[in-house]
Design an enzyme around this catalytic site. Structure first.
Site, short mmCIF file in Angstrom:
data_model
loop_
_atom_site.label_atom_id
_atom_site.label_comp_id
_atom_site.label_asym_id
_atom_site.label_seq_id
_atom_site.Cartn_x
_atom_site.Cartn_y
_atom_site.Cartn_z
N ASP A 23 0.61 -1.28 -0.12
CA ASP A 23 -0.06 0.04 0.07
C ASP A 23 1.03 1.30 0.01
O ASP A 23 2.18 1.05 0.33
CB ASP A 23 -0.94 -0.02 1.22
N ASP A 25 -0.22 5.23 1.17
CA ASP A 25 -0.19 5.99 2.20
C ASP A 25 -0.31 5.40 3.62
O ASP A 25 -1.12 4.39 3.85
CB ASP A 25 -1.34 7.24 2.18
N ASP A 177 -1.60 -0.56 6.15
CA ASP A 177 -1.90 0.21 7.48
C ASP A 177 -3.28 0.19 7.65
O ASP A 177 -3.73 0.44 8.87
CB ASP A 177 -1.32 1.48 7.23
#
Length: 245
Positions: A23, A25, A177
């Protein structure tokens, strides 16, 4: 569930795999302040409180978020144009996640197959990588590439395809995240390392993360055999949450 600081102290673990999917961000960079400012700007334009938008936006594609609040703006022309401006307008508001630069430089230098799989658009991802001078992968999967965003597994399955791994059933590790991203990676059948950078531990546990670490400093490439296509990762100071054998 409360997880004390000393819980991030699991013994070092070696994980074998053939490719890595990241991923963007919250995993490679932290552009939270820039994202907040962007949604505040959009919120003013459409008359929706930015806090309402931000409560549902992280880890999701802008097109899916705007479909909820202002459907007429939920199109790729508008979103690509707006997101292309974020790195230039708010570049000073983004930083790399600790350890991400060193890890990406290492795997890129050693030619381990890797790909960024993100809910952002291609102009946004390329812009941030340029502004922060981070390694560019050979392949990207961005918001425009799939019909359904995370937690749907399509983006991570496409990421594996783009890696062009030679193994019949390649082993892939995902770095995420957000709970939606963790669920996406797990639904694709991959093991997931979750970074506790943006969400609560219990949210990542509920999403099914295999490991939870503070940031990318807990992961290093232990070995990479280009001939066999097998890599060994070392994960340190993690919470091991389920059987990963």
């Amino acid at each position: 569930m409360t997880v004390p600081e000393h819980s991030f102290a699991a013994p070092a673990q070696t994980v074998t795999c053939n490719g890595l999917l990241f991923d963007m961000d919250g995993t490679i960079i932290d552009s939270t302040e820039a994202v907040v400012k962007n949604w505040q700007k959009i919120g003013r334009e459409i008359g929706v409180d930015a806090d309402v938008i931000l409560a549902t936006s992280h880890g999701r594609r802008s097109i899916d978020v705007l479909a909820m609040y202002e459907p007429k703006l939920a199109n790729w022309d508008y979103i690509s144009r707006v997101e292309a401006l974020i790195p230039t307008e708010y570049g000073a508001d983004a930083v790399e996640i600790p350890g991400s630069r060193a890890f990406l430089d290492d795997i890129d230098r050693r030619s381990l197959p890797w790909c960024i799989v993100t809910s952002g658009t291609r102009p946004l991802v390329s812009g941030w990588l340029d502004v922060l001078k981070l390694a560019h992968p050979k392949n990207l999967v961005t918001a425009e590439d799939v019909e359904h965003g995370k937690p749907d597994p399509a983006c991570y399955l496409l990421g594996r395809t783009k890696l062009e791994l030679a193994q019949e059933n390649p082993s892939v590790v995902v770095f995420e995240d957000a709970p939606a991203g963790v669920r996406s990676g797990k639904a694709a059948g991959f093991r997931v390392v979750a970074l506790a950078t943006t969400h609560k531990i219990e949210q990542l546990v509920d999403a099914g993360a295999d490991w939870i670490v503070r940031d990318m400093r807990s992961v290093r490439l232990k070995s990479w055999n280009k001939g066999t296509g097998e890599a060994e990762l070392e994960i340190v100071d993690a919470l091991l949450l389920c059987d990963t054998t």
